[in-house]
Design a protein around this motif. Structure first.
Motif, PDB file in Angstrom:
ATOM      1  N   ASP A 156       0.829  -1.204   0.000  1.00 34.55           N
ATOM      2  CA  ASP A 156       0.000   0.000   0.000  1.00 34.55           C
ATOM      3  C   ASP A 156       0.865   1.255   0.000  1.00 34.55           C
ATOM      4  O   ASP A 156       0.608   2.211  -0.736  1.00 34.55           O
ATOM      5  N   VAL A 157       1.921   1.247   0.816  1.00 34.32           N
ATOM      6  CA  VAL A 157       2.845   2.390   0.862  1.00 34.32           C
ATOM      7  C   VAL A 157       3.579   2.541  -0.467  1.00 34.32           C
ATOM      8  O   VAL A 157       3.706   3.651  -1.005  1.00 34.32           O
ATOM      9  N   VAL A 158       4.065   1.422  -1.019  1.00 37.28           N
ATOM     10  CA  VAL A 158       4.768   1.449  -2.303  1.00 37.28           C
ATOM     11  C   VAL A 158       3.867   2.002  -3.400  1.00 37.28           C
ATOM     12  O   VAL A 158       4.284   2.823  -4.227  1.00 37.28           O
ATOM     13  N   THR A 159       2.603   1.585  -3.391  1.00 39.05           N
ATOM     14  CA  THR A 159       1.649   2.052  -4.403  1.00 39.05           C
ATOM     15  C   THR A 159       1.409   3.547  -4.279  1.00 39.05           C
ATOM     16  O   THR A 159       1.366   4.266  -5.285  1.00 39.05           O
ATOM     17  N   ASN A 160       1.272   4.046  -3.058  1.00 38.62           N
ATOM     18  CA  ASN A 160       1.065   5.486  -2.860  1.00 38.62           C
ATOM     19  C   ASN A 160       2.258   6.300  -3.350  1.00 38.62           C
ATOM     20  O   ASN A 160       2.095   7.359  -3.974  1.00 38.62           O
ATOM     21  N   VAL A 161       3.460   5.804  -3.080  1.00 40.30           N
ATOM     22  CA  VAL A 161       4.665   6.497  -3.555  1.00 40.30           C
ATOM     23  C   VAL A 161       4.702   6.506  -5.086  1.00 40.30           C
ATOM     24  O   VAL A 161       5.028   7.527  -5.709  1.00 40.30           O
ATOM     25  N   ALA A 162       4.352   5.381  -5.693  1.00 39.38           N
ATOM     26  CA  ALA A 162       4.340   5.292  -7.159  1.00 39.38           C
ATOM     27  C   ALA A 162       3.308   6.246  -7.756  1.00 39.38           C
ATOM     28  O   ALA A 162       3.558   6.893  -8.782  1.00 39.38           O
ATOM     29  N   ILE A 163       2.143   6.361  -7.120  1.00 40.58           N
ATOM     30  CA  ILE A 163       1.111   7.275  -7.609  1.00 40.58           C
ATOM     31  C   ILE A 163       1.592   8.719  -7.534  1.00 40.58           C
ATOM     32  O   ILE A 163       1.442   9.491  -8.495  1.00 40.58           O
ATOM     33  N   LEU A 206       0.131  -1.782 -10.294  1.00 42.01           N
ATOM     34  CA  LEU A 206       0.288  -1.870  -8.841  1.00 42.01           C
ATOM     35  C   LEU A 206      -1.042  -1.645  -8.132  1.00 42.01           C
ATOM     36  O   LEU A 206      -1.408  -2.377  -7.202  1.00 42.01           O
ATOM     37  N   VAL A 207      -1.771  -0.605  -8.582  1.00 41.67           N
ATOM     38  CA  VAL A 207      -3.065  -0.308  -7.965  1.00 41.67           C
ATOM     39  C   VAL A 207      -4.039  -1.457  -8.186  1.00 41.67           C
ATOM     40  O   VAL A 207      -4.768  -1.860  -7.275  1.00 41.67           O
ATOM     41  N   VAL A 208      -4.053  -1.993  -9.401  1.00 39.67           N
ATOM     42  CA  VAL A 208      -4.952  -3.109  -9.700  1.00 39.67           C
ATOM     43  C   VAL A 208      -4.617  -4.313  -8.828  1.00 39.67           C
ATOM     44  O   VAL A 208      -5.515  -4.956  -8.265  1.00 39.67           O
ATOM     45  N   TYR A 209      -3.320  -4.610  -8.685  1.00 40.12           N
ATOM     46  CA  TYR A 209      -2.926  -5.777  -7.900  1.00 40.12           C
ATOM     47  C   TYR A 209      -3.324  -5.630  -6.433  1.00 40.12           C
ATOM     48  O   TYR A 209      -3.896  -6.551  -5.829  1.00 40.12           O
ATOM     49  N   THR A 210      -3.032  -4.469  -5.842  1.00 37.30           N
ATOM     50  CA  THR A 210      -3.377  -4.275  -4.429  1.00 37.30           C
ATOM     51  C   THR A 210      -4.886  -4.231  -4.233  1.00 37.30           C
ATOM     52  O   THR A 210      -5.408  -4.790  -3.255  1.00 37.30           O
ATOM     53  N   ALA A 211      -5.604  -3.574  -5.169  1.00 36.69           N
ATOM     54  CA  ALA A 211      -7.066  -3.477  -5.044  1.00 36.69           C
ATOM     55  C   ALA A 211      -7.715  -4.849  -5.146  1.00 36.69           C
ATOM     56  O   ALA A 211      -8.573  -5.210  -4.327  1.00 36.69           O
ATOM     57  N   PHE A 212      -7.298  -5.615  -6.138  1.00 38.69           N
ATOM     58  CA  PHE A 212      -7.917  -6.925  -6.335  1.00 38.69           C
ATOM     59  C   PHE A 212      -7.477  -7.912  -5.265  1.00 38.69           C
ATOM     60  O   PHE A 212      -8.259  -8.793  -4.882  1.00 38.69           O
ATOM     61  N   SER A 213      -6.268  -7.773  -4.780  1.00 32.33           N
ATOM     62  CA  SER A 213      -5.838  -8.648  -3.686  1.00 32.33           C
ATOM     63  C   SER A 213      -6.751  -8.478  -2.481  1.00 32.33           C
ATOM     64  O   SER A 213      -7.239  -9.456  -1.896  1.00 32.33           O
ATOM     65  N   LEU A 239      -8.184   4.860 -10.789  1.00 28.48           N
ATOM     66  CA  LEU A 239      -7.769   3.840  -9.828  1.00 28.48           C
ATOM     67  C   LEU A 239      -7.153   4.440  -8.567  1.00 28.48           C
ATOM     68  O   LEU A 239      -7.510   4.014  -7.457  1.00 28.48           O
ATOM     69  N   PRO A 240      -6.237   5.420  -8.678  1.00 26.32           N
ATOM     70  CA  PRO A 240      -5.759   6.051  -7.446  1.00 26.32           C
ATOM     71  C   PRO A 240      -6.873   6.721  -6.643  1.00 26.32           C
ATOM     72  O   PRO A 240      -6.892   6.664  -5.416  1.00 26.32           O
ATOM     73  N   MET A 241      -7.824   7.378  -7.337  1.00 26.21           N
ATOM     74  CA  MET A 241      -8.954   7.995  -6.641  1.00 26.21           C
ATOM     75  C   MET A 241      -9.776   6.945  -5.896  1.00 26.21           C
ATOM     76  O   MET A 241     -10.160   7.134  -4.735  1.00 26.21           O
ATOM     77  N   ALA A 242     -10.059   5.845  -6.573  1.00 24.03           N
ATOM     78  CA  ALA A 242     -10.861   4.785  -5.958  1.00 24.03           C
ATOM     79  C   ALA A 242     -10.164   4.231  -4.732  1.00 24.03           C
ATOM     80  O   ALA A 242     -10.809   3.907  -3.724  1.00 24.03           O
ATOM     81  N   LYS A 243      -8.851   4.121  -4.808  1.00 25.58           N
ATOM     82  CA  LYS A 243      -8.073   3.594  -3.687  1.00 25.58           C
ATOM     83  C   LYS A 243      -8.271   4.456  -2.441  1.00 25.58           C
ATOM     84  O   LYS A 243      -8.306   3.951  -1.312  1.00 25.58           O
ATOM     85  N   VAL A 244      -8.391   5.778  -2.640  1.00 19.19           N
ATOM     86  CA  VAL A 244      -8.614   6.688  -1.519  1.00 19.19           C
ATOM     87  C   VAL A 244     -10.085   6.698  -1.101  1.00 19.19           C
ATOM     88  O   VAL A 244     -10.416   6.633   0.083  1.00 19.19           O
ATOM     89  N   MET A 245     -10.978   6.751  -2.080  1.00 21.29           N
ATOM     90  CA  MET A 245     -12.396   6.966  -1.795  1.00 21.29           C
ATOM     91  C   MET A 245     -13.102   5.736  -1.241  1.00 21.29           C
ATOM     92  O   MET A 245     -14.062   5.859  -0.475  1.00 21.29           O
ATOM     93  N   PHE A 246     -12.645   4.537  -1.624  1.00 19.63           N
ATOM     94  CA  PHE A 246     -13.335   3.319  -1.226  1.00 19.63           C
ATOM     95  C   PHE A 246     -12.418   2.401  -0.423  1.00 19.63           C
ATOM     96  O   PHE A 246     -12.421   1.191  -0.594  1.00 19.63           O
ATOM     97  N   ALA A 247     -11.648   2.996   0.471  1.00 21.17           N
ATOM     98  CA  ALA A 247     -10.642   2.246   1.199  1.00 21.17           C
ATOM     99  C   ALA A 247     -11.244   1.219   2.153  1.00 21.17           C
ATOM    100  O   ALA A 247     -10.576   0.272   2.562  1.00 21.17           O
ATOM    101  N   SER A 248     -12.543   1.386   2.504  1.00 22.42           N
ATOM    102  CA  SER A 248     -13.119   0.504   3.518  1.00 22.42           C
ATOM    103  C   SER A 248     -13.564  -0.844   2.975  1.00 22.42           C
ATOM    104  O   SER A 248     -13.913  -1.738   3.725  1.00 22.42           O
ATOM    105  N   GLY A 249     -13.569  -1.030   1.649  1.00 21.36           N
ATOM    106  CA  GLY A 249     -13.942  -2.349   1.120  1.00 21.36           C
ATOM    107  C   GLY A 249     -14.641  -2.274  -0.214  1.00 21.36           C
ATOM    108  O   GLY A 249     -15.137  -1.232  -0.624  1.00 21.36           O
ATOM    109  N   GLY A 250     -14.684  -3.444  -0.890  1.00 19.04           N
ATOM    110  CA  GLY A 250     -15.378  -3.528  -2.170  1.00 19.04           C
ATOM    111  C   GLY A 250     -14.660  -2.864  -3.316  1.00 19.04           C
ATOM    112  O   GLY A 250     -15.258  -2.647  -4.381  1.00 19.04           O
TER     113      GLY A 250
END
Length: 327
Positions: free
Chosen positions: A35-42, A208-215, A279-290
């Motif tokens: 998650d940290v690596v993905t944020n740095v990459a974004i 990276l975002v896709v992998y972490t999100a889908f994981s 994808l970066p927006m979704a990672k922030v906006m929907f962090a609680s699940g789904g």
């Protein structure tokens, strides 16, 4: 430029990433590190985009305010309205999370690189497309969370409070973008000489975002709760969405009296939706699940729009757009 209907290599990489996340999802402490690596990459990605954006290109296209307002209206008003028309599909053809994903797709800003590329390929107004697509991307930082709050409410799909989401998105996306642009005199030349590297940075960050999100979503039971027929339904909904929006946007551009070059810019900038920003927006906006289910429509729409826009751009370039006789 050969953009025939063959599968784009990046599409295959996306599919491979989804398969990897499905078979070997990252979990526990490793997920926190990813998650940290993905944020740095974004943040790095948007810094580089800011460094690439030419101020001269902005000035050249900035005065065409009617075109920009038309594109923004298509992006942030027309699409959400079409998305709302699909509300009966929620709970019937689409799961509630997937329908939230469709609404999220409709609320996203336009792409930058591919909008400009297709506008150029079709012989459209490239400086205006640069300005409009960039403006759409920047405004999306605030507009997308606020639109989602209006469309589904702050609790929809586990979405964060819109003001919280705007603050996080500004910190993760907008601040690096502005920093990159301010430092353009110092790093712009280096970035321009490495356009191919930036393209791989774009794609690598998305993967990276896709992998972490889908994981995360696989661990939560995404594939258990989302049957194959539902995935086909998402693809059909995305195809219908683009099939309605693109001809309608072209019709609007002609009714408003824009010339052919401007129409091309409006069609491509107004109908595209940004995977790289979404994808970066979704990672922030929907962090609680789904998150995996919510970003799925964005990923599918991205592939469809590339194929369709390639065909439409070729027809414009050949001087024989679909409705040429109606002009």
């Amino acid at each position: 430029m050969s953009l025939r209907s063959r599968i784009d290599p990046f599409t295959l990489l996306l599919l491979a990433t989804v398969a990897l996340a499905s078979l070997l999802p990252v979990q526990g402490r490793a997920a926190a590190v990813m998650d940290v690596v993905t944020n740095v990459a974004i943040a790095a990605l948007f810094f580089l985009h800011g460094a690439r954006l030419s101020r001269a290109a902005i000035v050249a296209g900035a005065l065409h305010w009617r075109l920009h307002l038309t594109i923004l209206a298509c992006t942030f008003a027309l699409f959400p309205l079409i998305g709302l028309l699909g509300k009966p599909l929620s709970g019937w053809l689409l799961t509630p999370e997937l329908y939230v994903g469709v609404l999220f797709l409709c609320a996203l800003p336009s792409t930058v690189q591919s909008s400009i590329a297709f506008t150029s390929m079709a012989g459209g107004n490239v400086p205006a497309a640069v300005c409009s697509a960039s403006l759409s991307s920047l405004l999306g930082v605030a507009m997308t969370p606020l639109l989602m709050a209006l469309l589904v409410g702050s609790a929809g799909g586990g979405m964060a409070h819109p003001l919280t989401a705007v603050g996080k998105i500004m910190l993760l996306l907008l601040l690096p973008f502005v920093a990159g642009h301010l430092l353009r005199p110092y790093v712009g030349g280096w970035v321009e000489r490495r356009r191919a590297v930036l393209r791989w940075t774009d794609q690598g960050t998305i993967l990276l975002v896709v992998y972490t999100a889908f994981s995360a979503s696989v661990v939560e039971g995404l594939w258990r709760d989302t049957p194959v027929w539902t995935l086909l339904a998402v693809a059909a909904v995305c195809a219908v969405l683009l099939g309605i929006a693109m001809p309608l946007i072209a019709w609007i551009a002609r009714r408003l009296g824009f010339d052919r070059a401007d129409e091309i810019a409006i069609v491509f900038c107004g109908s595209k939706k940004s995977l790289a920003t979404g994808l970066p927006m979704a990672k922030v906006m929907f962090a609680s699940g789904g998150l995996g289910a919510i970003v799925l429509p964005v990923m599918i729409y991205h592939q469809i729009q590339l194929i369709v826009c390639a065909v439409v751009a070729r027809r414009y370039a050949e001087g024989a757009p679909p409705d040429a006789d109606a002009r």
